[in-house]
Scaffold this motif. Structure first.
Motif, PDB file in Angstrom:
ATOM      1  N   LYS A 219       0.854  -1.186   0.000  1.00  0.00           N
ATOM      2  CA  LYS A 219       0.000   0.000   0.000  1.00  0.00           C
ATOM      3  C   LYS A 219       0.887   1.232   0.000  1.00  0.00           C
ATOM      4  O   LYS A 219       1.812   1.345   0.812  1.00  0.00           O
ATOM      5  CB  LYS A 219      -0.918   0.016   1.219  1.00  0.00           C
ATOM      6  N   VAL A 220       0.611   2.173  -0.911  1.00  0.00           N
ATOM      7  CA  VAL A 220       1.407   3.392  -1.052  1.00  0.00           C
ATOM      8  C   VAL A 220       0.553   4.586  -0.651  1.00  0.00           C
ATOM      9  O   VAL A 220      -0.569   4.747  -1.140  1.00  0.00           O
ATOM     10  CB  VAL A 220       1.912   3.558  -2.502  1.00  0.00           C
ATOM     11  N   VAL A 221       1.091   5.424   0.228  1.00  0.00           N
ATOM     12  CA  VAL A 221       0.370   6.619   0.698  1.00  0.00           C
ATOM     13  C   VAL A 221       1.284   7.836   0.562  1.00  0.00           C
ATOM     14  O   VAL A 221       2.371   7.860   1.151  1.00  0.00           O
ATOM     15  CB  VAL A 221      -0.077   6.450   2.171  1.00  0.00           C
ATOM     16  N   PRO A 222       0.892   8.848  -0.235  1.00  0.00           N
ATOM     17  CA  PRO A 222      -0.287   8.858  -1.109  1.00  0.00           C
ATOM     18  C   PRO A 222      -0.023   8.070  -2.391  1.00  0.00           C
ATOM     19  O   PRO A 222       1.136   7.891  -2.781  1.00  0.00           O
ATOM     20  CB  PRO A 222      -0.466  10.353  -1.411  1.00  0.00           C
ATOM     21  N   SER A 223      -1.085   7.622  -3.042  1.00  0.00           N
ATOM     22  CA  SER A 223      -0.930   6.797  -4.238  1.00  0.00           C
ATOM     23  C   SER A 223      -0.931   7.634  -5.519  1.00  0.00           C
ATOM     24  O   SER A 223      -0.684   7.095  -6.592  1.00  0.00           O
ATOM     25  CB  SER A 223      -2.050   5.761  -4.311  1.00  0.00           C
ATOM     26  N   ASN A 224      -1.214   8.919  -5.406  1.00  0.00           N
ATOM     27  CA  ASN A 224      -1.121   9.794  -6.585  1.00  0.00           C
ATOM     28  C   ASN A 224      -0.224  10.988  -6.252  1.00  0.00           C
ATOM     29  O   ASN A 224      -0.122  11.394  -5.094  1.00  0.00           O
ATOM     30  CB  ASN A 224      -2.506  10.266  -7.042  1.00  0.00           C
ATOM     31  N   LEU A 225       0.444  11.508  -7.263  1.00  0.00           N
ATOM     32  CA  LEU A 225       1.400  12.588  -7.057  1.00  0.00           C
ATOM     33  C   LEU A 225       1.530  13.403  -8.329  1.00  0.00           C
ATOM     34  O   LEU A 225       0.935  13.067  -9.363  1.00  0.00           O
ATOM     35  CB  LEU A 225       2.767  12.025  -6.657  1.00  0.00           C
ATOM     36  N   LYS A 226       2.322  14.471  -8.242  1.00  0.00           N
ATOM     37  CA  LYS A 226       2.579  15.328  -9.401  1.00  0.00           C
ATOM     38  C   LYS A 226       4.069  15.276  -9.727  1.00  0.00           C
ATOM     39  O   LYS A 226       4.911  15.290  -8.816  1.00  0.00           O
ATOM     40  CB  LYS A 226       2.147  16.768  -9.121  1.00  0.00           C
ATOM     41  N   VAL A 227       4.362  15.206 -11.024  1.00  0.00           N
ATOM     42  CA  VAL A 227       5.747  15.203 -11.499  1.00  0.00           C
ATOM     43  C   VAL A 227       5.920  16.379 -12.448  1.00  0.00           C
ATOM     44  O   VAL A 227       5.131  16.550 -13.389  1.00  0.00           O
ATOM     45  CB  VAL A 227       6.102  13.893 -12.224  1.00  0.00           C
ATOM     46  N   GLN A 228       6.922  17.209 -12.178  1.00  0.00           N
ATOM     47  CA  GLN A 228       7.185  18.392 -13.002  1.00  0.00           C
ATOM     48  C   GLN A 228       8.495  18.202 -13.764  1.00  0.00           C
ATOM     49  O   GLN A 228       9.545  18.009 -13.163  1.00  0.00           O
ATOM     50  CB  GLN A 228       7.251  19.647 -12.134  1.00  0.00           C
ATOM     51  N   PHE A 229       8.391  18.240 -15.087  1.00  0.00           N
ATOM     52  CA  PHE A 229       9.559  18.126 -15.949  1.00  0.00           C
ATOM     53  C   PHE A 229       9.917  19.524 -16.456  1.00  0.00           C
ATOM     54  O   PHE A 229       9.123  20.156 -17.156  1.00  0.00           O
ATOM     55  CB  PHE A 229       9.280  17.205 -17.135  1.00  0.00           C
ATOM     56  N   ILE A 230      11.101  20.008 -16.082  1.00  0.00           N
ATOM     57  CA  ILE A 230      11.558  21.334 -16.488  1.00  0.00           C
ATOM     58  C   ILE A 230      12.500  21.170 -17.676  1.00  0.00           C
ATOM     59  O   ILE A 230      13.468  20.408 -17.611  1.00  0.00           O
ATOM     60  CB  ILE A 230      12.256  22.056 -15.332  1.00  0.00           C
ATOM     61  N   THR A 231      12.198  21.864 -18.757  1.00  0.00           N
ATOM     62  CA  THR A 231      13.001  21.739 -19.975  1.00  0.00           C
ATOM     63  C   THR A 231      13.965  22.901 -20.105  1.00  0.00           C
ATOM     64  O   THR A 231      13.804  23.951 -19.484  1.00  0.00           O
ATOM     65  CB  THR A 231      12.087  21.704 -21.213  1.00  0.00           C
ATOM     66  N   ASP A 232      14.977  22.694 -20.932  1.00  0.00           N
ATOM     67  CA  ASP A 232      15.965  23.730 -21.221  1.00  0.00           C
ATOM     68  C   ASP A 232      16.434  23.536 -22.655  1.00  0.00           C
ATOM     69  O   ASP A 232      16.312  22.441 -23.220  1.00  0.00           O
ATOM     70  CB  ASP A 232      17.138  23.637 -20.246  1.00  0.00           C
ATOM     71  N   VAL A 233      16.985  24.619 -23.246  1.00  0.00           N
ATOM     72  CA  VAL A 233      17.480  24.561 -24.622  1.00  0.00           C
ATOM     73  C   VAL A 233      18.916  24.065 -24.615  1.00  0.00           C
ATOM     74  O   VAL A 233      19.758  24.566 -23.872  1.00  0.00           O
ATOM     75  CB  VAL A 233      17.398  25.949 -25.296  1.00  0.00           C
ATOM     76  N   LEU A 234      19.212  23.062 -25.452  1.00  0.00           N
ATOM     77  CA  LEU A 234      20.569  22.521 -25.530  1.00  0.00           C
ATOM     78  C   LEU A 234      21.538  23.525 -26.151  1.00  0.00           C
ATOM     79  O   LEU A 234      21.186  24.222 -27.106  1.00  0.00           O
ATOM     80  CB  LEU A 234      20.568  21.234 -26.360  1.00  0.00           C
TER      81      LEU A 234
END
Length: 327
Positions: A219-234
């Motif tokens: 059992k995972v608490v919390p079972s939902n989360l937010k993931v933020q992907f930050i981009t950059d220019v190569l």
């Protein structure tokens, strides 16, 4: 002049009235035949699959159910079509209720056999309905008495921005979760992954709301989360004046290289580059290599560079050196 016109109008109205009556009669009998056909069809015997929730109740306060409190069982019922339609679109079939105290006899799990599932079903089905099949031999539920630990979160899947962009940073909210399970699973799990993510061809910061990957008996608490992907220019950049450090030097010995500092070329993001400095890179000469293979020049190695930097290459691979006694 007007009488013929009046006659034509009268004849036309008569014909339209006659056609309308015939059409209404045809429509009535069509609907009636349709109703008879439907009743005859629904009077035949069919099989239909249903998904029925199974809910665990009467869980003690000191017990944590590490599997889902509500599972689902797929059953195939056989009866006349009218009865099956009533199950599907009427009040339906109520969830099966499992008493925790009745089945929880072992330390960490209990099983609801297929025979018990069928028995619970028959208690609420019509007398004419037969259970043709249950798509599982048993349902297994896991629990413990509060044993848990915190572990970090890690995204999984395929997240690829547009060309010339890359993911420079990943942030999680929250960045760790609490897991409940048996002691052996708690010891073996080091990280919890998200469900498979699939996002491509984006350039701006991407914020994803997702669930954690399901693990049997955990059992995972919390079972939902937010993931933020930050981009950059190569961008291709370089940094100079990185000092060369001698490693594995014997006591009383000092390594001097010529030059004493080198540069490194690499690919990174525009924002990342603005935060970099020479101290973020670690360049070394290994005394053990010099001792075993003496020559006029020694090899230089880039041992460490920051996250977000790729294809890092030293501008010089070899330098002149001297080994002196420490003053």
């Amino acid at each position: 002049m007007y009488k013929p016109r009046g006659s034509v109008k009268t004849i036309r109205n008569f014909l339209f009235t006659l056609v309308n009556k015939e059409f209404l009669i045809f429509l009535f009998f069509l609907c009636l035949s349709g109703v008879f056909w439907l009743l005859m069809t629904l009077n035949e015997t069919y099989e239909m699959e249903f998904r029925i929730p199974v809910r665990v109740v009467n869980i003690p306060n000191n017990v944590v159910l590490t599997s889902q409190e509500t599972d689902t069982v797929r059953v195939t019922l056989r009866d006349k079509g009218l009865v099956l339609v009533g199950y599907e679109y009427g009040e339906g079939i109520r969830p099966l209720v499992v008493n925790f105290k009745t089945y929880a006899k072992s330390a960490n799990s209990f099983v609801l056999p297929s025979a018990d599932i069928q028995r619970m079903l028959y208690q609420q089905l019509s007398a004419s309905t037969k259970v043709a099949g249950v798509k599982t031999d048993r349902l297994e539920f896991f629990y413990n008495y509060g044993e848990c630990k915190k572990v970090p979160v890690e995204w999984s899947g395929r997240v690829v921005p547009e060309d010339l962009y890359f993911i420079s940073e990943v942030h999680y909210l929250p960045d760790s979760v609490t897991i409940y399970s048996t002691r052996d699973k708690l010891d073996s799990i080091k990280v919890i992954q998200t469900e498979q993510l699939n996002y491509t061809n984006f350039r701006d910061t991407l914020l994803v709301t997702c669930h954690t990957k399901a693990i049997k008996g955990v059992k995972v608490v919390p079972s939902n989360l937010k993931v933020q992907f930050i981009t950059d220019v190569l961008t291709e950049e370089s940094i100079d004046n990185i000092p060369i450090i001698g490693i594995n030097m014997p006591e009383g010995k000092v390594l001097r290289t010529f030059p004493s500092k080198v540069g490194v070329s690499f690919v990174t993001g525009v924002r990342q580059f603005k935060r970099l400095s020479p101290k973020d890179f670690y360049v070394v000469v290994d005394y053990d290599e010099i001792k075993d293979h003496p020559s006029e020049k020694c090899n230089v190695y880039l041992r460490r560079y920051p996250n977000g930097v790729s294809r890092a290459t030293l501008k010089l691979r070899q330098v002149d050196y001297l080994i002196e006694n420490e003053e």
